[in-house]
Design a protein around this motif. Structure first.
Motif, PDB file in Angstrom:
ATOM      1  N   LEU A 110     -37.573  59.868  -7.710  1.00 57.35           N
ATOM      2  CA  LEU A 110     -38.089  58.566  -8.118  1.00 57.35           C
ATOM      3  C   LEU A 110     -36.967  57.551  -8.012  1.00 57.35           C
ATOM      4  CD1 LEU A 110     -40.142  56.773  -9.898  1.00 57.35           C
ATOM      5  CD2 LEU A 110     -38.996  57.779 -11.846  1.00 57.35           C
ATOM      6  N   GLY A 111     -37.296  56.299  -7.778  1.00 49.73           N
ATOM      7  CA  GLY A 111     -36.285  55.252  -7.776  1.00 49.73           C
ATOM      8  C   GLY A 111     -36.919  53.897  -7.596  1.00 49.73           C
ATOM      9  N   GLU A 112     -36.235  52.879  -8.076  1.00 49.23           N
ATOM     10  CA  GLU A 112     -36.718  51.509  -7.959  1.00 49.23           C
ATOM     11  C   GLU A 112     -35.553  50.541  -7.974  1.00 49.23           C
ATOM     12  OE1 GLU A 112     -39.771  50.365  -7.410  1.00 49.23           O
ATOM     13  OE2 GLU A 112     -40.760  52.291  -7.654  1.00 49.23           O
ATOM     14  N   ARG A 113     -35.745  49.415  -7.350  1.00 47.75           N
ATOM     15  CA  ARG A 113     -34.823  48.292  -7.420  1.00 47.75           C
ATOM     16  C   ARG A 113     -35.171  47.519  -8.692  1.00 47.75           C
ATOM     17  NH1 ARG A 113     -35.333  43.520  -3.058  1.00 47.75           N
ATOM     18  NH2 ARG A 113     -33.944  42.059  -4.071  1.00 47.75           N
ATOM     19  N   LEU A 114     -34.190  46.974  -9.369  1.00 48.52           N
ATOM     20  CA  LEU A 114     -34.432  46.227 -10.605  1.00 48.52           C
ATOM     21  C   LEU A 114     -34.195  44.739 -10.397  1.00 48.52           C
ATOM     22  CD1 LEU A 114     -32.709  48.653 -13.120  1.00 48.52           C
ATOM     23  CD2 LEU A 114     -35.141  48.478 -12.576  1.00 48.52           C
ATOM     24  N   ARG A 115     -34.832  43.934 -11.229  1.00 49.66           N
ATOM     25  CA  ARG A 115     -34.693  42.479 -11.167  1.00 49.66           C
ATOM     26  C   ARG A 115     -33.312  42.071 -11.692  1.00 49.66           C
ATOM     27  NH1 ARG A 115     -38.395  39.500  -9.265  1.00 49.66           N
ATOM     28  NH2 ARG A 115     -37.724  37.772 -10.586  1.00 49.66           N
ATOM     29  N   PRO A 116     -32.860  40.842 -11.382  1.00 46.33           N
ATOM     30  CA  PRO A 116     -31.524  40.397 -11.807  1.00 46.33           C
ATOM     31  C   PRO A 116     -31.387  40.265 -13.321  1.00 46.33           C
ATOM     32  CG  PRO A 116     -32.695  38.649 -10.638  1.00 46.33           C
ATOM     33  CD  PRO A 116     -33.558  39.866 -10.574  1.00 46.33           C
ATOM     34  N   ALA A 117     -30.154  40.151 -13.784  1.00 46.17           N
ATOM     35  CA  ALA A 117     -29.848  40.131 -15.223  1.00 46.17           C
ATOM     36  C   ALA A 117     -30.552  39.008 -15.961  1.00 46.17           C
ATOM     37  CB  ALA A 117     -28.337  40.035 -15.431  1.00 46.17           C
ATOM     38  N   ALA A 118     -30.819  37.894 -15.319  1.00 45.12           N
ATOM     39  CA  ALA A 118     -31.492  36.782 -15.996  1.00 45.12           C
ATOM     40  C   ALA A 118     -32.903  37.160 -16.454  1.00 45.12           C
ATOM     41  CB  ALA A 118     -31.558  35.573 -15.074  1.00 45.12           C
ATOM     42  N   ASP A 119     -33.487  38.198 -15.856  1.00 44.68           N
ATOM     43  CA  ASP A 119     -34.843  38.636 -16.218  1.00 44.68           C
ATOM     44  C   ASP A 119     -34.851  39.768 -17.246  1.00 44.68           C
ATOM     45  OD1 ASP A 119     -35.713  36.806 -14.369  1.00 44.68           O
ATOM     46  OD2 ASP A 119     -36.084  38.275 -12.800  1.00 44.68           O
ATOM     47  N   VAL A 120     -33.674  40.230 -17.653  1.00 48.21           N
ATOM     48  CA  VAL A 120     -33.551  41.367 -18.569  1.00 48.21           C
ATOM     49  C   VAL A 120     -33.625  40.887 -20.016  1.00 48.21           C
ATOM     50  CG1 VAL A 120     -32.001  43.225 -19.324  1.00 48.21           C
ATOM     51  CG2 VAL A 120     -32.164  42.645 -16.900  1.00 48.21           C
ATOM     52  N   GLY A 140     -35.287  46.399 -40.159  1.00 49.62           N
ATOM     53  CA  GLY A 140     -36.696  46.104 -39.971  1.00 49.62           C
ATOM     54  C   GLY A 140     -36.977  44.815 -39.206  1.00 49.62           C
ATOM     55  N   ARG A 141     -35.928  44.112 -38.795  1.00 48.34           N
ATOM     56  CA  ARG A 141     -36.091  42.852 -38.065  1.00 48.34           C
ATOM     57  C   ARG A 141     -35.815  43.084 -36.581  1.00 48.34           C
ATOM     58  NH1 ARG A 141     -31.866  38.741 -37.803  1.00 48.34           N
ATOM     59  NH2 ARG A 141     -32.735  37.099 -36.521  1.00 48.34           N
ATOM     60  N   THR A 142     -36.741  42.641 -35.733  1.00 49.74           N
ATOM     61  CA  THR A 142     -36.583  42.790 -34.292  1.00 49.74           C
ATOM     62  C   THR A 142     -35.941  41.539 -33.718  1.00 49.74           C
ATOM     63  OG1 THR A 142     -38.545  44.187 -34.166  1.00 49.74           O
ATOM     64  CG2 THR A 142     -37.806  43.179 -32.108  1.00 49.74           C
ATOM     65  N   VAL A 143     -34.871  41.754 -32.947  1.00 48.75           N
ATOM     66  CA  VAL A 143     -34.185  40.647 -32.286  1.00 48.75           C
ATOM     67  C   VAL A 143     -34.231  40.901 -30.782  1.00 48.75           C
ATOM     68  CG1 VAL A 143     -31.993  39.419 -32.005  1.00 48.75           C
ATOM     69  CG2 VAL A 143     -32.645  40.324 -34.254  1.00 48.75           C
ATOM     70  N   VAL A 144     -34.757  39.921 -30.053  1.00 44.37           N
ATOM     71  CA  VAL A 144     -34.828  40.007 -28.593  1.00 44.37           C
ATOM     72  C   VAL A 144     -33.855  38.984 -28.028  1.00 44.37           C
ATOM     73  CG1 VAL A 144     -36.298  39.775 -26.556  1.00 44.37           C
ATOM     74  CG2 VAL A 144     -37.247  40.723 -28.687  1.00 44.37           C
ATOM     75  N   THR A 145     -32.967  39.448 -27.135  1.00 41.64           N
ATOM     76  CA  THR A 145     -31.958  38.584 -26.524  1.00 41.64           C
ATOM     77  C   THR A 145     -32.207  38.517 -25.030  1.00 41.64           C
ATOM     78  OG1 THR A 145     -30.384  39.394 -28.171  1.00 41.64           O
ATOM     79  CG2 THR A 145     -29.474  38.203 -26.287  1.00 41.64           C
ATOM     80  N   ASP A 146     -32.203  37.300 -24.487  1.00 44.44           N
ATOM     81  CA  ASP A 146     -32.358  37.105 -23.045  1.00 44.44           C
ATOM     82  C   ASP A 146     -31.058  37.420 -22.329  1.00 44.44           C
ATOM     83  OD1 ASP A 146     -34.828  36.130 -23.697  1.00 44.44           O
ATOM     84  OD2 ASP A 146     -34.370  34.046 -23.281  1.00 44.44           O
ATOM     85  N   GLY A 147     -31.148  37.919 -21.100  1.00 46.61           N
ATOM     86  CA  GLY A 147     -29.976  38.144 -20.266  1.00 46.61           C
ATOM     87  C   GLY A 147     -29.608  36.852 -19.563  1.00 46.61           C
ATOM     88  N   PRO A 148     -28.506  36.796 -18.870  1.00 44.76           N
ATOM     89  CA  PRO A 148     -27.511  37.857 -18.766  1.00 44.76           C
ATOM     90  C   PRO A 148     -26.692  37.987 -20.049  1.00 44.76           C
ATOM     91  CG  PRO A 148     -26.824  35.944 -17.490  1.00 44.76           C
ATOM     92  CD  PRO A 148     -28.182  35.631 -18.060  1.00 44.76           C
ATOM     93  N   PHE A 149     -26.022  39.096 -20.170  1.00 47.30           N
ATOM     94  CA  PHE A 149     -25.339  39.450 -21.404  1.00 47.30           C
ATOM     95  C   PHE A 149     -23.830  39.386 -21.235  1.00 47.30           C
ATOM     96  CE2 PHE A 149     -29.322  41.711 -20.981  1.00 47.30           C
ATOM     97  CZ  PHE A 149     -30.016  41.128 -22.021  1.00 47.30           C
ATOM     98  N   THR A 150     -23.156  38.999 -22.277  1.00 46.66           N
ATOM     99  CA  THR A 150     -21.692  38.908 -22.365  1.00 46.66           C
ATOM    100  C   THR A 150     -21.111  38.289 -21.098  1.00 46.66           C
ATOM    101  OG1 THR A 150     -21.361  41.185 -21.619  1.00 46.66           O
ATOM    102  CG2 THR A 150     -21.565  40.833 -23.985  1.00 46.66           C
ATOM    103  N   GLU A 151     -19.975  38.774 -20.703  1.00 49.97           N
ATOM    104  CA  GLU A 151     -19.301  38.249 -19.515  1.00 49.97           C
ATOM    105  C   GLU A 151     -19.474  39.185 -18.328  1.00 49.97           C
ATOM    106  OE1 GLU A 151     -17.482  35.362 -19.160  1.00 49.97           O
ATOM    107  OE2 GLU A 151     -18.207  34.792 -21.134  1.00 49.97           O
TER     108      GLU A 151
END
Length: 111
Positions: free
Chosen positions: A36-46, A54-65
């Motif tokens: 199995l294998g797939e190409r992934l979308r760029p970091a901005a879409d992650v 108990g609190r959910t935090v969602v962070t948009d990419g890209p991450f760190t440096e």
């Protein structure tokens, strides 16, 4: 044994088709190595998801440096680590500044 190949590459918004990767996929699909294998979308879409207290935090990419991202993955079947490393070394993602990480799966037979 199964191995996860993580293709680490520079973070580019559109990599486009790549004949070398298409050839690698065809060869390893044909010989039964690639499961199995797939190409992934760029970091901005992650998105990252963390649950703390108990609190959910969602962070948009890209991450760190990070200048590199996981550009794709392949799951392969190989008799041992040396064979998996040889398959990874053939992957076009391991060339020209890219890296392919080889991660063995935990056995599912209880071993």
């Amino acid at each position: 044994m199964r191995y996860l190949l993580l293709v680490i590459e520079p973070d580019l918004p559109d990599r486009g088709p790549d004949a070398a990767i298409e050839d690698w996929v065809r060869r390893h699909d044909a010989d039964g190595t690639r499961v199995l294998g797939e190409r992934l979308r760029p970091a901005a879409d992650v998105r990252r998801v963390r649950v703390t207290g108990g609190r959910t935090v969602v962070t948009d990419g890209p991450f760190t440096e990070s200048k590199e991202v996981i550009g794709g993955f392949d799951v392969i079947e190989a008799p041992d680590l040396d064979a998996a490393l040889a398959v990874a070394a053939e992957h076009p993602g391991s060339r020209d500044g890219g890296t392919v990480e080889v991660h063995p799966f935990w056995p599912t037979d209880g071993s």
